[in-house]
Scaffold this active site. Structure first.
Site, PDB file in Angstrom:
ATOM      1  NE  ARG A 199      -3.607  -1.221  -9.887  1.00 52.94           N
ATOM      2  CZ  ARG A 199      -2.527  -0.486 -10.778  1.00 52.94           C
ATOM      3  NH1 ARG A 199      -1.365  -0.508 -10.186  1.00 52.94           N
ATOM      4  NH2 ARG A 199      -2.863  -0.084 -11.844  1.00 52.94           N
ATOM      5  CE  LYS A 234      -4.395   3.464 -11.681  1.00 54.69           C
ATOM      6  NZ  LYS A 234      -3.291   4.201 -11.231  1.00 54.69           N
ATOM      7  CD  GLU A 251       1.580   6.663  -5.092  1.00 53.50           C
ATOM      8  OE1 GLU A 251       2.105   6.051  -5.928  1.00 53.50           O
ATOM      9  OE2 GLU A 251       0.524   6.313  -4.332  1.00 53.50           O
TER      10      GLU A 251
HETATM   11  C1  LIG Z   1      -1.828   3.999 -11.352  1.00 57.07           C
HETATM   12  C2  LIG Z   1      -1.067   4.584 -10.260  1.00 57.07           C
HETATM   13  C3  LIG Z   1       0.534   4.191 -10.170  1.00 57.07           C
HETATM   14  C4  LIG Z   1       1.068   3.529 -10.967  1.00 57.07           C
HETATM   15  O1  LIG Z   1       0.745   2.167 -11.125  1.00 57.07           O
HETATM   16  P1  LIG Z   1       1.111   1.125 -12.371  1.00 57.07           P
HETATM   17  O2  LIG Z   1       0.323  -0.017 -12.194  1.00 57.07           O
HETATM   18  O3  LIG Z   1       2.328   1.262 -12.449  1.00 57.07           O
HETATM   19  O4  LIG Z   1       0.677   2.013 -13.524  1.00 57.07           O
HETATM   20  C5  LIG Z   1       1.010   4.811  -8.942  1.00 57.07           C
HETATM   21  N1  LIG Z   1       0.480   5.637  -8.025  1.00 57.07           N
HETATM   22  C6  LIG Z   1      -0.856   5.897  -8.223  1.00 57.07           C
HETATM   23  C7  LIG Z   1      -1.459   6.929  -6.983  1.00 57.07           C
HETATM   24  C8  LIG Z   1      -1.782   5.482  -9.123  1.00 57.07           C
HETATM   25  O5  LIG Z   1      -2.860   5.743  -9.347  1.00 57.07           O
END
Ligand SMILES: *Cc1c(COP(=O)(O)O)cnc(C)c1O
Length: 340
Positions: A81, A184, A220
Site C-alpha cells: 500500500r 494513505k 468511510e
Molecule cells: C489507515 C486508514 C484506514 C485503515 O486502514 P487499515 O489498513 O485497516 O489500518 C482507513 N481509512 C483511512 C483514510 C486510513 O488512512
C-alpha cells in the site's frame, strides 16, 4: 534499563522508544537501512514534503503472544500500500522486502516496549515516506527518506470495544472524487481535521464521510473504513475515494469464512435505516461498533446499539481477528509473521 511502563494505562499516543530505522533515496537508488536513536530528522527547508505535502505513511501493529513470541500482522500488505501511495503522489517506491526488513529491525531493537500478552496494548509501527529534495517549483522530489518508528499504544478509542456515536456532515469532504482518497497521504488527514474536530467537540468519535461527488453513498469514517451487517451479510462500500483498509480486507475474509455473504459495492445513504449492526474498522481500533449515526444535516438518527453492547457479528469478527493477531488461534491465512 528497567521498564516502568504501566501497560494497562497506555493511550493511543507517542512514547519515546530506543531506536528508529531510516533509509535514504539519492541519485536514483535506495541506500542501506540505518539505525538511529534520534527522535528528530533534519530536513531541507525547501523539501517537497514540507511545502507540497509529498508524504505518505503506514500503520501496523506487533503483538506479544501467550507463547511470548512477537507477531506482526500483514506487513506485506502495508508495504504494497505504501508503494501504491508512492505512485499516487509520484514518490520513489520503497521495496517490499526492504520495508519488511526495516519493520522487523525496528520491532526487534525496541523489544522492551512491546506490551505483554493480555494487556490489551500493542506496539504500533509507523512507517513514513517523505520527499526530501529541495525544490520550489511544483515537481516531485529527487530525494526521499523512508523512516519507521514504533511506540507502545493502548486502545485507540477511549471507550474501547464499546459502541460509539458517529455523525454525518455534508459540508465536509476528506478527499476529492478523483483525488488522493485511495492513498494513505498526510494531505487527506490535514483535509479532515476541521470536520473531525467539530465532530469530537460534539461528542462523536468520527465523521462518516459521504461520497464527495454526489453525497448519496457512504464512503468511510475518517481514519477507518465502514461496514454494516444485515441479514447475515457483511456490507462495505466500494468507492474511488476511500482508503483500502487492510483490517477491512481481513474482516471480509473472516466474514466469508464464517458463512456470511460479503457485498463490496456502493452503499446508498438510504440503506442506513436497514442495517442491524454498523461499525468502523482499522488497525488502530480493529473494530469500533457504531452505536448511532446522527445525520446532522437531515436531523435524523440511525440507532445500532441501545444497550451499550456491540452487536453479535461485530463481536465475533473482533474476537476472531484479535485471536489471530495475538496467536491465540491458528492463522490459516498466513497473515502473521513471527519475528525471531
Ligand atoms: C489507515 C486508514 C484506514 C485503515 O486502514 P487499515 O489498513 O485497516 O489500518 C482507513 N481509512 C483511512 C483514510 C486510513 O488512512
Amino acid at each position: 534499563m528497567e521498564n516502568t511502563i504501566n501497560w494497562s494505562e497506555l493511550s493511543f499516543g507517542y512514547m519515546k522508544t530506543d531506536y528508529n530505522v531510516r533509509c535514504y533515496y539519492r541519485n536514483g537508488r535506495w541506500g542501506e537501512l540505518e539505525v538511529s536513536s534520534s527522535e528528530t530528522v533534519s530536513i531541507h527547508m525547501s523539501a517537497t514534503c514540507l511545502h507540497y505535502g509529498q508524504e505518505a505513511f503506514e500503520g501496523l501493529k506487533a503483538f506479544r503472544g501467550k507463547d511470548g513470541r512477537i507477531r506482526v500482522f500483514r506487513m506485506d500488505e502495508n508495504a504494497k500500500r505504501l508503494q501504491s501511495s508512492a505512485r499516487g503522489i509520484m514518490m520513489a517506491e520503497f521495496p517490499v522486502e526492504k520495508f519488511e526488513e526495516a519493520v522487523c529491525k525496528a520491532v526487534r531493537l525496541n523489544e522492551r516496549f512491546i506490551p505483554p500478552y493480555g494487556s490489551g496494548a500493542s506496539l504500533y509501527i509507523r512507517p513514513l515516506l517523505v520527499g526530501m529534495g529541495a525544490l520550489i517549483g511544483v515537481r516531485p522530489a529527487d530525494e526521499y527518506m523512508f523512516l519507521v518508528f514504533v511506540t507502545p499504544v493502548g486502545p485507540y478509542f477511549k471507550t474501547g470495544f464499546r459502541p460509539a456515536p458517529v455523525c454525518m456532515m455534508r459540508a465536509f469532504d476528506r478527499a476529492a472524487p478523483n483525488g488522493t482518497g485511495t492513498y494513505k497521504v498526510g494531505g487527506n488527514y490535514a483535509a479532515s481535521l476541521t470536520a473531525g474536530n467539530k465532530a469530537q467537540e460534539n461528542g462523536y468519535v468520527a465523521v462518516l464521510y459521504l461520497d464527495p461527488k454526489e453525497k448519496l453513498y457512504l464512503d468511510e469514517c475518517g481514519p477507518a473504513n465502514f461496514f454494516a451487517i444485515r441479514n447475515n451479510t457483511y456490507i462495505t462500500p466500494a468507492s474511488n475515494s476511500i482508503l483500502p483498509s487492510i483490517t477491512n480486507k481481513s474482516l471480509t475474509q473472516l466474514a466469508a469464512d464464517m458463512g456470511l455473504k460479503v457485498e463490496r459495492r456502493p452503499v446508498p445513504v438510504s440503506e442506513l435505516g436497514t442495517f442491524e449492526e454498523a461499525a468502523e474498522c482499522g488497525t488502530a481500533a480493529v473494530i469500533t461498533p457504531i452505536s448511532r449515526i446522527d445525520d446532522l444535516d437531515e436531523n435524523r438518527s440511525y440507532i445500532y446499539s441501545k444497550d451499550g453492547k456491540p452487536g453479535p457479528t461485530c463481536e465475533k469478527l473482533y474476537n476472531k481477528l484479535v485471536a489471530i493477531q495475538t496467536g491465540d488461534e491458528p492463522d490459516p491465512y498466513g497473515w502473521v509473521k513471527i519475528i525471531e
